[in-house]
Write a protein that holds these residues in place. Structure first.
Motif, PDB file in Angstrom:
ATOM      1  N   ILE A   1       9.313  17.454   5.220  1.00 62.78           N
ATOM      2  CA  ILE A   1      10.045  18.185   4.171  1.00 62.78           C
ATOM      3  C   ILE A   1       9.360  19.500   3.800  1.00 62.78           C
TER       4      ILE A   1
ATOM      5  N   GLU B   1      14.153  19.089  -4.599  1.00 62.24           N
ATOM      6  CA  GLU B   1      12.890  18.565  -4.069  1.00 62.24           C
ATOM      7  C   GLU B   1      12.859  17.037  -4.181  1.00 62.24           C
TER       8      GLU B   1
ATOM      9  N   HIS C   1       1.878   9.475  -5.598  1.00 64.12           N
ATOM     10  CA  HIS C   1       2.443  10.795  -5.286  1.00 64.12           C
ATOM     11  C   HIS C   1       3.423  11.235  -6.370  1.00 64.12           C
TER      12      HIS C   1
ATOM     13  N   THR D   1       0.837  -1.208   0.000  1.00 59.29           N
ATOM     14  CA  THR D   1       0.000   0.000   0.000  1.00 59.29           C
ATOM     15  C   THR D   1       0.867   1.252   0.000  1.00 59.29           C
ATOM     16  N   MET D   2       1.909   1.219   0.813  1.00 60.20           N
ATOM     17  CA  MET D   2       2.813   2.369   0.869  1.00 60.20           C
ATOM     18  C   MET D   2       3.488   2.598  -0.488  1.00 60.20           C
TER      19      MET D   2
ATOM     20  N   ASN E   1       1.044   4.150  -2.874  1.00 55.51           N
ATOM     21  CA  ASN E   1       0.854   5.572  -2.572  1.00 55.51           C
ATOM     22  C   ASN E   1       2.046   6.393  -3.053  1.00 55.51           C
ATOM     23  N   ARG E   2       3.221   5.832  -2.890  1.00 52.28           N
ATOM     24  CA  ARG E   2       4.411   6.546  -3.374  1.00 52.28           C
ATOM     25  C   ARG E   2       4.339   6.749  -4.886  1.00 52.28           C
TER      26      ARG E   2
ATOM     27  N   ARG F   1       4.260  19.170 -12.578  1.00 53.50           N
ATOM     28  CA  ARG F   1       5.413  19.783 -13.247  1.00 53.50           C
ATOM     29  C   ARG F   1       5.158  19.904 -14.746  1.00 53.50           C
TER      30      ARG F   1
ATOM     31  N   ARG G   1      13.828  11.179   2.406  1.00 59.70           N
ATOM     32  CA  ARG G   1      12.806  10.810   3.390  1.00 59.70           C
ATOM     33  C   ARG G   1      12.355   9.368   3.179  1.00 59.70           C
ATOM     34  N   GLN G   2      12.174   8.992   1.951  1.00 61.81           N
ATOM     35  CA  GLN G   2      11.763   7.611   1.674  1.00 61.81           C
ATOM     36  C   GLN G   2      12.837   6.621   2.116  1.00 61.81           C
TER      37      GLN G   2
END
Lengths: 242, 114
Positions: A202, A135, A60, A52-53, A56-57, A68, A142-143
Motif C-alpha cells: 500500500i 488510508e 500498528h 501474533t499477527m 501486531n495489527r 494522527r 489489505r488485511q
C-alpha cells in the motif's frame, strides 16, 4: 540351518519385502495413531501465529492513531495561536479607524477574514479526513486479503486432516495416507505463499493519497491568501493606506 | 671605585635596559592573556547550544495597524496547516505483511515431522 542354507534363504528373500522395510516405521507406521495429536499441534501452531499477527495489527493501529492524534494536537495548538495573533492585528486596525465608515470597513474586513479562515480550515480538515479514510480502507482491504488467504489455508488444512482421518478409518495403508496428507499440506502452504504474494503493497497508494491531499491543501491556501489580499485591498482604500 | 663616573654610567644604563625589558615582559604577558580570552570566547560561541526553533505560528512582527502588515500575517496561517498535513502520510503505516506477521503463518507446521 547350516551356513549354506542361511545364505540361500537370504538370497531368495523377495526384493519387494526389502522395499517395504525401507520406509521409516517411526514415520508412517504410527501415522494414523498420532494423527489426532498432529492435528492438535497444527492447530496450536496456526493459532499462535495468527494471534501474533492480530497483536501486531493492534499495535500498528494504535501507532497510527497516536500519530494522527499528534498531528491533530499540533493543528489545534497552532490554530489557537493564529487566532490570538489575528485578533491582535484586528485590534491594531481598529485603532487606525477614526470615522464610522472606517470602523465599519475594519469590521467588514474582520468578518470576511473570519469567514475565510473558517472555510480554509474546513477544506483542510476535509482533505485530511478524506486522506485518513482512504488510508484506513487501504489497510483494511489489505488485511481482508490476508485474512482470506489464511482462511483458505486453514480450510485446506482442515480438509487434509479430514481426508487423512477417513482414509485411516477405511484401513488405507498408513504410508499412503501419510504421503497424501503431507502432499496436501505442502499444497496448502504453497497456495498461501502464492496468495500472500499477490497482495499488493500500500506504500505507493498511500503516497498518492498524500499527494492528492497536499494538492487540495495548497489549492485551499492559494484561495485563502488571494481572498485575504482582496479583502485587504478593499480595507486599504477605506483606510486611505494606499 | 663605585664612585667612578664610568662605573656610574654603566650602572645607569643597566637599570634602563632592565626597565625596558620588564616593560616588554609585561606587554607580552598582557597580550598572551588577551589572546587566550579571545580564543576561549570564540570556542564557546561555536560549541554553544543550537538555536531554538521559533514557533511558526507566532507573529514575527508586532501588529502596526497597517493593512499590508495584517494581510501578510494572516496569510502566514496557511503555512502551519500545510506543514502538519504534509507530515502525515510521509511514513506509510505498517501492515501485517510489511512486518512478516502474515508470512509467519505458513511456518505453523513442518509437514516432514508427520
Amino acid at each position: 540351518m547350516t551356513g549354506l542354507g542361511l545364505m540361500l534363504a537370504v538370497a531368495s528373500f523377495p526384493a519387494s519385502a526389502l522395499a517395504v522395510t525401507s520406509v521409516p516405521m517411526t514415520t508412517s507406521g504410527g501415522f494414523c495413531t498420532k494423527l489426532s495429536a498432529d492435528e492438535t499441534a497444527i492447530t496450536s501452531g496456526l493459532d499462535n501465529r495468527i494471534n501474533t499477527m492480530d497483536k501486531n495489527r493492534t499495535t500498528h493501529a494504535d501507532n497510527l492513531a497516536s500519530q494522527r492524534a499528534t498531528f491533530d494536537a499540533t493543528v489545534v495548538k497552532n490554530r489557537a495561536q493564529w487566532d490570538t495573533d489575528r485578533q491582535q492585528n484586528f485590534t491594531a486596525l481598529q485603532k487606525k479607524a477614526t470615522t464610522s465608515d472606517e470602523t465599519a470597513a475594519v469590521g467588514t474586513f474582520e468578518q470576511t477574514v473570519l469567514g475565510l479562515v473558517q472555510t480554509h480550515r474546513s477544506t483542510i480538515d476535509s482533505a485530511r479526513d478524506t486522506f485518513r479514510s482512504a488510508e484506513d480502507q487501504l489497510i483494511a482491504g489489505r488485511q481482508n486479503q490476508v485474512n482470506t488467504a489464511i482462511s483458505d489455508f486453514q480450510s485446506s488444512i482442515s480438509s487434509s486432516e479430514s481426508t487423512a482421518q477417513s482414509s485411516c478409518n477405511a484401513g488405507t495403508t498408513q504410508s499412503t495416507v501419510r504421503t497424501t496428507f503431507v502432499g496436501a499440506l505442502k499444497s496448502a502452504r504453497s497456495a498461501l505463499v502464492s496468495a500472500l504474494g499477490q497482495v499488493r503493497p500500500i506504500a505507493s497508494a498511500v503516497k498518492s493519497l498524500a499527494a492528492t491531499r497536499t494538492a487540495a491543501v495548497q489549492a485551499a491556501n492559494s484561495d485563502f491568501t488571494a481572498a485575504v489580499k482582496a479583502a485587504g485591498a478593499t480595507l486599504k482604500t477605506a483606510l486611505h493606506q494606499t | 671605585m663605585g664612585n667612578h663616573p664610568l662605573v656610574k654610567k654603566i650602572m645607569k644604563d643597566q637599570r634602563g635596559t632592565a626597565m625596558v625589558l620588564e616593560l616588554l615582559l609585561v606587554a607580552v604577558v598582557v597580550l598572551a592573556v588577551g589572546a587566550a580570552l579571545i580564543a576561549r570566547n570564540n570556542a564557546a560561541s561555536t560549541t554553544g547550544p543550537a538555536p531554538q526553533a521559533k514557533n511558526s505560528s507566532k507573529l514575527s512582527t508586532a501588529p502596526t495597524g497597517s493593512v499590508d502588515n495584517a494581510v501578510d500575517a494572516i496569510s502566514q496561517e496557511t503555512a502551519g496547516d500545510q506543514t502538519a498535513a504534509s507530515e502525515e502520510g510521509a511514513v506509510v503505516p505498517q501492515t501485517d505483511l510489511s512486518t512478516g506477521s502474515a508470512q509467519n503463518v505458513e511456518t505453523s507446521y513442518n509437514e516432514n515431522n508427520f
